[in-house]
Design a protein around this motif. Sequence first.
Motif, PDB file in Angstrom:
ATOM      1  N   GLU A 135       0.807  -1.273  -0.014  1.00  0.00           N
ATOM      2  CA  GLU A 135       0.019  -0.228   0.422  1.00  0.00           C
ATOM      3  C   GLU A 135       0.851   1.336  -0.026  1.00  0.00           C
ATOM      4  O   GLU A 135       0.654   2.192  -0.810  1.00  0.00           O
ATOM      5  CB  GLU A 135      -1.126   0.295   1.569  1.00  0.00           C
ATOM      6  CG  GLU A 135      -1.648  -1.450   1.170  1.00  0.00           C
ATOM      7  CD  GLU A 135      -2.890  -1.291   2.847  1.00  0.00           C
ATOM      8  OE1 GLU A 135      -2.295  -0.640   3.544  1.00  0.00           O
ATOM      9  OE2 GLU A 135      -3.555  -2.193   2.523  1.00  0.00           O
TER      10      GLU A 135
ATOM     11  N   HIS B 289       2.267   1.829  -3.322  1.00  0.00           N
ATOM     12  CA  HIS B 289       1.021   2.208  -4.652  1.00  0.00           C
ATOM     13  C   HIS B 289       0.907   4.124  -4.619  1.00  0.00           C
ATOM     14  O   HIS B 289       0.584   4.915  -3.952  1.00  0.00           O
ATOM     15  CB  HIS B 289      -0.120   1.778  -4.278  1.00  0.00           C
ATOM     16  CG  HIS B 289      -0.084   0.398  -5.152  1.00  0.00           C
ATOM     17  ND1 HIS B 289      -0.504   0.684  -6.575  1.00  0.00           N
ATOM     18  CD2 HIS B 289       0.005   0.028  -4.466  1.00  0.00           C
ATOM     19  CE1 HIS B 289      -0.531  -0.821  -6.737  1.00  0.00           C
ATOM     20  NE2 HIS B 289      -0.407  -1.236  -5.835  1.00  0.00           N
TER      21      HIS B 289
ATOM     22  N   VAL C  15      -1.354   6.150  -9.958  1.00  0.00           N
ATOM     23  CA  VAL C  15      -2.296   5.785  -9.387  1.00  0.00           C
ATOM     24  C   VAL C  15      -3.166   5.353  -9.564  1.00  0.00           C
ATOM     25  O   VAL C  15      -4.905   5.001  -9.662  1.00  0.00           O
ATOM     26  CB  VAL C  15      -2.048   4.406  -8.287  1.00  0.00           C
ATOM     27  CG1 VAL C  15      -3.017   4.254  -7.212  1.00  0.00           C
ATOM     28  CG2 VAL C  15      -0.906   4.299  -7.676  1.00  0.00           C
TER      29      VAL C  15
ATOM     30  N   THR D 192      -1.193  -1.286 -13.650  1.00  0.00           N
ATOM     31  CA  THR D 192       0.459  -1.285 -12.615  1.00  0.00           C
ATOM     32  C   THR D 192       0.583  -2.495 -12.895  1.00  0.00           C
ATOM     33  O   THR D 192       0.728  -3.660 -12.426  1.00  0.00           O
ATOM     34  CB  THR D 192      -0.300  -0.880 -11.419  1.00  0.00           C
ATOM     35  OG1 THR D 192      -0.933   0.078 -11.563  1.00  0.00           O
ATOM     36  CG2 THR D 192       1.172  -0.522 -10.337  1.00  0.00           C
TER      37      THR D 192
ATOM     38  N   ALA E 296      -5.015  -5.087  -5.324  1.00  0.00           N
ATOM     39  CA  ALA E 296      -4.909  -4.267  -6.024  1.00  0.00           C
ATOM     40  C   ALA E 296      -5.957  -4.625  -7.162  1.00  0.00           C
ATOM     41  O   ALA E 296      -4.721  -5.212  -7.759  1.00  0.00           O
ATOM     42  CB  ALA E 296      -4.036  -3.157  -6.593  1.00  0.00           C
TER      43      ALA E 296
ATOM     44  N   CYS F 287      -4.181  -4.401 -10.181  1.00  0.00           N
ATOM     45  CA  CYS F 287      -2.770  -4.675 -10.779  1.00  0.00           C
ATOM     46  C   CYS F 287      -2.685  -6.588 -11.344  1.00  0.00           C
ATOM     47  O   CYS F 287      -2.501  -7.307 -11.557  1.00  0.00           O
ATOM     48  CB  CYS F 287      -1.986  -5.475  -8.992  1.00  0.00           C
ATOM     49  SG  CYS F 287      -2.025  -3.655  -8.721  1.00  0.00           S
TER      50      CYS F 287
END
Length: 298
Positions: free
Chosen positions: A244, A247, A254, A260, A285, A288
């Motif tokens: 986290e 990010h 983001v 990502t 996420a 991702c």
Amino acid sequence: MQANEKTIIGVDHGYAAIKTAHCVFPTGLTAYNHEPYTRRDVLEYEGKWYVCGTGRQPVQREKMANDTYYLLTLAAIAREMERRRLPHRCTVALASGLPLTSYGRQKGSFKKYLLRSPQPVKYRYEGEAYEVTVEGVWLYPQGYSALAMHPDLIAGEPSFLLMDIGGWTVDMMRLDNGSASAGTCRSLELGMIRCLDEAREQVLRDTGLSLTDAQIERVLSGQPCSMDEEARGVIERQGRQYTEHLHGQYPAVVATHLNTHCLHNHRLDHMADHRISKHHLHCSAGRCRPNAARGRQD
């Protein structure tokens, strides 16, 4: 292969580990003035002996400050040559990477660092004699160069965030329509070493237990490991906080909900970095798509 033919050997000079296409070992190096107790992982060079891979060495921000990374490069060449069954007397070209933000500044000096010895370089590794002529050194920007080998990763993506998560640094770059956006390059000291150290400290504070890197890596990567359940929970929580936090370092990118990709130069079957990031980024996420890019090592 004939003795006078040239081959390319990729060497990734990481803070936590040295990697080639077929080998990986920690960056620890212990020097001896006399022959040590074992031949395993032992480099003999200019009258001294070095046991390579003895744990992780303290972070050395300037890798050219001493002989350590040069000696580890010799060991990496020997290991890779052995795995490829190359003759111990041969000519090679080295391919390596540098951080995105310091590529231009370090390129010339790092090339001289790797080419500093008279050629050929003569040494012994694990009791075997090597005579290696390093004919050239090719340097590339970390992470970004891997995309040249994996164009399918960005196919159809108008904007793309590249994250190369290493031992000490995380290199980040945004690509728009396949072209790098130079102003978005970042090299952050937020690599997996930081994650492991913080997890270890938190476990010690909460439970009084002292854990090794290997134990923490297994828990973070979702692999079985005999461990106190409270300590396991602390490690998993630290892993989520780490991803986290990564990010949070790139909010402008983001926040646009881009795909990502976490591209790693570590081999999936040897290094924990890709397994850890894949395990936690997938959970935290949904946008991702972690991948392991190996092209820079071949």
